[in-house]
Motif scaffolding. Structure first.
Motif, PDB file in Angstrom:
ATOM      1  N   ILE A 236       8.581  -5.480   8.771  1.00  0.00           N
ATOM      2  CA  ILE A 236       8.601  -5.605  10.219  1.00  0.00           C
ATOM      3  C   ILE A 236       8.146  -4.279  10.817  1.00  0.00           C
ATOM      4  CG2 ILE A 236      10.052  -5.977  12.253  1.00  0.00           C
ATOM      5  CD1 ILE A 236      11.756  -7.845  10.592  1.00  0.00           C
ATOM      6  N   VAL A 237       7.044  -4.321  11.547  1.00  0.00           N
ATOM      7  CA  VAL A 237       6.428  -3.112  12.089  1.00  0.00           C
ATOM      8  C   VAL A 237       6.392  -3.179  13.611  1.00  0.00           C
ATOM      9  CG1 VAL A 237       5.034  -2.781  10.019  1.00  0.00           C
ATOM     10  CG2 VAL A 237       4.110  -4.096  11.935  1.00  0.00           C
ATOM     11  N   THR A 238       6.113  -2.036  14.222  1.00  0.00           N
ATOM     12  CA  THR A 238       6.111  -1.958  15.682  1.00  0.00           C
ATOM     13  C   THR A 238       4.797  -1.477  16.262  1.00  0.00           C
ATOM     14  OG1 THR A 238       7.057   0.279  15.559  1.00  0.00           O
ATOM     15  CG2 THR A 238       8.606  -1.564  15.790  1.00  0.00           C
ATOM     16  N   SER A 239       3.822  -1.151  15.412  1.00  0.00           N
ATOM     17  CA  SER A 239       2.540  -0.672  15.923  1.00  0.00           C
ATOM     18  C   SER A 239       1.411  -1.153  15.024  1.00  0.00           C
ATOM     19  CB  SER A 239       2.523   0.852  15.988  1.00  0.00           C
ATOM     20  OG  SER A 239       2.488   1.424  14.692  1.00  0.00           O
ATOM     21  N   ALA A 240       0.206  -1.146  15.584  1.00  0.00           N
ATOM     22  CA  ALA A 240      -0.974  -1.542  14.824  1.00  0.00           C
ATOM     23  C   ALA A 240      -1.224  -0.563  13.678  1.00  0.00           C
ATOM     24  CB  ALA A 240      -2.193  -1.602  15.746  1.00  0.00           C
ATOM     25  N   GLU A 241      -0.920   0.700  13.913  1.00  0.00           N
ATOM     26  CA  GLU A 241      -1.113   1.706  12.860  1.00  0.00           C
ATOM     27  C   GLU A 241      -0.187   1.449  11.681  1.00  0.00           C
ATOM     28  OE1 GLU A 241      -0.630   2.327  16.048  1.00  0.00           O
ATOM     29  OE2 GLU A 241      -2.610   3.077  16.667  1.00  0.00           O
ATOM     30  N   ASP A 242       1.074   1.108  11.975  1.00  0.00           N
ATOM     31  CA  ASP A 242       2.023   0.815  10.896  1.00  0.00           C
ATOM     32  C   ASP A 242       1.598  -0.429  10.125  1.00  0.00           C
ATOM     33  OD1 ASP A 242       3.551   2.989  11.566  1.00  0.00           O
ATOM     34  OD2 ASP A 242       5.018   1.853  12.732  1.00  0.00           O
ATOM     35  N   LEU A 243       1.079  -1.412  10.842  1.00  0.00           N
ATOM     36  CA  LEU A 243       0.639  -2.644  10.188  1.00  0.00           C
ATOM     37  C   LEU A 243      -0.542  -2.369   9.262  1.00  0.00           C
ATOM     38  CD1 LEU A 243       0.795  -5.689   9.793  1.00  0.00           C
ATOM     39  CD2 LEU A 243      -0.625  -5.967  11.853  1.00  0.00           C
ATOM     40  N   ALA A 244      -1.508  -1.579   9.743  1.00  0.00           N
ATOM     41  CA  ALA A 244      -2.678  -1.254   8.919  1.00  0.00           C
ATOM     42  C   ALA A 244      -2.266  -0.496   7.665  1.00  0.00           C
ATOM     43  CB  ALA A 244      -3.676  -0.435   9.739  1.00  0.00           C
ATOM     44  N   ARG A 245      -1.335   0.438   7.828  1.00  0.00           N
ATOM     45  CA  ARG A 245      -0.863   1.217   6.684  1.00  0.00           C
ATOM     46  C   ARG A 245      -0.134   0.318   5.676  1.00  0.00           C
ATOM     47  NH1 ARG A 245       2.174   4.196   9.300  1.00  0.00           N
ATOM     48  NH2 ARG A 245       0.530   5.615   9.997  1.00  0.00           N
ATOM     49  N   ALA A 246       0.684  -0.603   6.181  1.00  0.00           N
ATOM     50  CA  ALA A 246       1.418  -1.510   5.306  1.00  0.00           C
ATOM     51  C   ALA A 246       0.464  -2.389   4.510  1.00  0.00           C
ATOM     52  CB  ALA A 246       2.374  -2.364   6.133  1.00  0.00           C
ATOM     53  N   ARG A 247      -0.574  -2.860   5.154  1.00  0.00           N
ATOM     54  CA  ARG A 247      -1.550  -3.702   4.466  1.00  0.00           C
ATOM     55  C   ARG A 247      -2.324  -2.912   3.416  1.00  0.00           C
ATOM     56  NH1 ARG A 247      -3.713  -7.119   9.772  1.00  0.00           N
ATOM     57  NH2 ARG A 247      -2.108  -8.765   9.662  1.00  0.00           N
ATOM     58  N   GLU A 248      -2.682  -1.676   3.727  1.00  0.00           N
ATOM     59  CA  GLU A 248      -3.373  -0.838   2.743  1.00  0.00           C
ATOM     60  C   GLU A 248      -2.505  -0.629   1.513  1.00  0.00           C
ATOM     61  OE1 GLU A 248      -4.363   2.772   4.691  1.00  0.00           O
ATOM     62  OE2 GLU A 248      -5.881   1.876   6.012  1.00  0.00           O
ATOM     63  N   ASN A 249      -1.229  -0.373   1.717  1.00  0.00           N
ATOM     64  CA  ASN A 249      -0.312  -0.167   0.592  1.00  0.00           C
ATOM     65  C   ASN A 249      -0.171  -1.432  -0.241  1.00  0.00           C
ATOM     66  OD1 ASN A 249       0.149   2.483   1.369  1.00  0.00           O
ATOM     67  ND2 ASN A 249       1.992   1.994   2.544  1.00  0.00           N
ATOM     68  N   ARG A 250      -0.152  -2.575   0.415  1.00  0.00           N
ATOM     69  CA  ARG A 250      -0.019  -3.841  -0.320  1.00  0.00           C
ATOM     70  C   ARG A 250      -1.248  -4.092  -1.195  1.00  0.00           C
ATOM     71  NH1 ARG A 250       2.655  -8.521  -0.911  1.00  0.00           N
ATOM     72  NH2 ARG A 250       1.528 -10.502  -0.928  1.00  0.00           N
ATOM     73  N   VAL A 251      -2.415  -3.877  -0.640  1.00  0.00           N
ATOM     74  CA  VAL A 251      -3.640  -4.076  -1.413  1.00  0.00           C
ATOM     75  C   VAL A 251      -3.682  -3.103  -2.593  1.00  0.00           C
ATOM     76  CG1 VAL A 251      -6.148  -3.875  -1.362  1.00  0.00           C
ATOM     77  CG2 VAL A 251      -4.956  -5.028   0.505  1.00  0.00           C
ATOM     78  N   ALA A 252      -3.340  -1.836  -2.343  1.00  0.00           N
ATOM     79  CA  ALA A 252      -3.351  -0.844  -3.420  1.00  0.00           C
ATOM     80  C   ALA A 252      -2.371  -1.225  -4.523  1.00  0.00           C
ATOM     81  CB  ALA A 252      -3.010   0.536  -2.858  1.00  0.00           C
ATOM     82  N   GLY A 253      -1.190  -1.740  -4.137  1.00  0.00           N
ATOM     83  CA  GLY A 253      -0.209  -2.161  -5.127  1.00  0.00           C
ATOM     84  C   GLY A 253      -0.702  -3.314  -5.977  1.00  0.00           C
ATOM     85  N   ARG A 254      -1.347  -4.281  -5.340  1.00  0.00           N
ATOM     86  CA  ARG A 254      -1.876  -5.424  -6.094  1.00  0.00           C
ATOM     87  C   ARG A 254      -2.979  -4.983  -7.053  1.00  0.00           C
ATOM     88  NH1 ARG A 254      -1.978 -11.255  -7.084  1.00  0.00           N
ATOM     89  NH2 ARG A 254      -3.854 -11.421  -8.343  1.00  0.00           N
ATOM     90  N   ARG A 255      -3.865  -4.113  -6.591  1.00  0.00           N
ATOM     91  CA  ARG A 255      -4.956  -3.646  -7.457  1.00  0.00           C
ATOM     92  C   ARG A 255      -4.407  -2.887  -8.659  1.00  0.00           C
ATOM     93  NH1 ARG A 255      -7.810  -7.417  -5.690  1.00  0.00           N
ATOM     94  NH2 ARG A 255      -8.828  -7.150  -3.654  1.00  0.00           N
ATOM     95  N   ARG A 256      -3.368  -2.106  -8.447  1.00  0.00           N
ATOM     96  CA  ARG A 256      -2.761  -1.361  -9.548  1.00  0.00           C
ATOM     97  C   ARG A 256      -2.174  -2.325 -10.576  1.00  0.00           C
ATOM     98  NH1 ARG A 256       1.802   3.020  -8.061  1.00  0.00           N
ATOM     99  NH2 ARG A 256       2.719   1.158  -7.135  1.00  0.00           N
TER     100      ARG A 256
END
Length: 345
Positions: A236-256
Motif C-alpha cells: 500500500i503506497v501513497t505516491s506515484a514515486e513509491d509505486l514505481a519503486r515498488a514495481r521496480e523491486n518486484r520485477v528485479a526480485g522475479r528476475r533474480r
C-alpha cells in the motif's frame, strides 16, 4: 474472506558488524503482530543456495513463530519432498504440530529451481517419482501406530514407528502448490488443499479455481472455498514515486528468482517468461482504494482465502488489516475516496 501471510525472511552475510539474524527476528515479530491484527495464518517458503539468505530450515523458523503465537496457523509453502528424508520430515512436522496445539498446515511441492536440485545432486527428472514415494512414506508414518517397513526406489526403512504422534488427525492438513491442469487435477484427486502462485494473473486465478472446483465436485465432494490459498504480493503506497519503486523491486526480485531456475539446456521447469507488465499486474500495489478494487476482482474470481506477501512491511499489513479487512470480511467493498475502503450496511 480470510487473510493470512506468505513469504520469506533474509539472513544477510557479512563481517562482525553485520547482524545476520536481524531479518529473521524481524520476520518473527511481523508474524506476532499479524496475529494481533487478526490474520489467520502464515505460510513460509523453503529455498536453498540462493546467495541472498532465503529460508532454508523452514520448520525450524516456523517452530519459533509458533512459540511466540497462540492462534496463528503455521504453514509451509512449500516443503520440497525430493530433498528430504521423509521419515525425518514426518517426525519434524509432527513435533511442531504437537507443540503448537494442532496449528500446522503442511504445504508440499515438487520444486522448480534447477540450482537447488543441482546443489542436492538430485536429478530434476526424478522430482515426480520422489514426491510420490516420499508422500506415501509420510502418510504411513503419521497414521501407523505399529512398526512398519518400506522398500521403495529411493527410500528403505525397517521396523520403524514415527514419534511423536500429530495433534491433528489423521495428520496435518496437506496443501499442494499447483498451476497446470494436470497438477491441479492431481491435488483434487488426492483430496488436498490448493496453493496458487503470486504471479498468476487474475484471469488465471479465476480459471484455476473454477477448474479445481469442477474436479473436486466431479469426485463427489463438496468444494470449500477456503481449500484454495491464493498468494499475492501487497504494497500500500501513497505516491506515484513509491509505486514505481515498488514495481521496480518486484520485477528485479522475479528476475533474480528466474536466474536460479535456469537449466543449462534452457528455461527452468514450470517457469513461464513474464514481461515486466505481467509481473506487476498480479501484485496488489497501490492506494487503499486501488488495492480494494483489485481485492474485489480476486473475490469475484473465486478467491476467498488470500495469503499476502507484504512488500510494504508492517505498515502495509496494519493498513490492510484496519482499513480493508473489515469490508471484505462482510459485504461488498465501496471505495470511500478518502484512502480507505468500507462495506455497505
Amino acid at each position: 474472506m480470510r487473510f493470512g501471510l506468505f513469504g520469506s525472511a533474509q539472513a544477510r552475510r557479512g563481517g562482525p558488524d553485520v547482524d545476520s539474524g536481524a531479518g529473521f527476528r524481524e520476520f518473527v515479530e511481523n508474524n506476532v503482530e499479524a496475529e494481533a491484527l487478526g490474520y489467520h495464518s502464515t505460510f513460509i517458503v523453503e529455498h536453498h543456495f540462493t546467495g541472498f539468505g532465503q529460508i532454508s530450515a523452514t520448520l525450524n523458523l516456523l517452530t519459533w513463530v509458533g512459540a511466540r503465537t497462540t492462534t496463528l496457523r503455521l504453514g509451509t509453502a512449500v516443503i520440497v519432498l525430493a530433498w528430504h528424508n521423509p521419515v525425518l520430515l514426518a517426525e519434524q512436522a509432527a513435533t511442531i504440530d504437537l507443540l503448537s496445539g494442532g496449528r500446522l498446515d503442511f504445504g508440499i511441492g515438487k520444486g522448480y529451481r534447477y540450482n537447488e536440485f543441482s546443489g542436492f545432486a538430485t536429478p530434476m527428472e526424478e522430482a515426480d517419482a520422489r514426491f510420490d514415494e516420499s508422500l506415501g512414506v509420510m502418510l504411513k508414518a503419521w497414521t501407523s501406530d505399529r512398526p512398519w517397513s518400506h522398500r521403495g526406489r529411493y527410500w528403505q526403512f525397517d521396523n520403524v514407528v514415527v514419534e511423536p504422534p500429530t495433534a491433528q488427525k489423521p495428520h496435518p492438513p496437506l496443501w499442494m502448490g499447483a498451476g497446470s491442469p494436470a497438477s491441479i487435477r492431481k491435488v483434487a484427486a488426492l483430496g488436498y488443499n490448493l496453493l496458487l502462485d503470486q504471479y498468476a494473473s487474475f484471469a488465471q486465478i479465476r480459471e484455476r479455481i473454477a477448474f479445481f472446483r469442477s474436479e473436486v465436485e466431479g469426485r463427489g465432494r463438496v468444494f470449500d472455498p477456503m481449500s484454495v490459498g491464493v498468494t499475492r504480493s501487497i504494497n500500500i503506497v501513497t505516491s506515484a514515486e513509491d509505486l514505481a519503486r515498488a514495481r521496480e523491486n518486484r520485477v528485479a526480485g522475479r528476475r533474480r528468482i528466474d536466474r536460479l531456475a535456469l537449466r543449462p539446456d534452457g528455461p527452468g521447469a514450470n517457469r513461464a517468461h513474464l514481461s515486466d507488465e505481467e509481473i506487476c499486474a498480479s501484485a496488489l500495489y497501490g492506494t487503499p482504494d486501488e488495492v480494494a478494487r483489485m481485492m474485489e476482482t480476486l473475490r469475484e474470481a473465486g478467491a476467498e482465502y488470500v495469503l499476502l506477501n507484504s512488500a510494504g512491511g508492517r505498515p502495509t499489513l496494519r493498513r490492510f488489516a484496519r482499513e480493508l479487512v473489515p469490508a471484505f470480511a462482510g459485504g461488498s467493498v465501496v471505495p470511500t475516496g478518502a484512502g480507505a475502503a468500507a462495506s455497505t450496511p
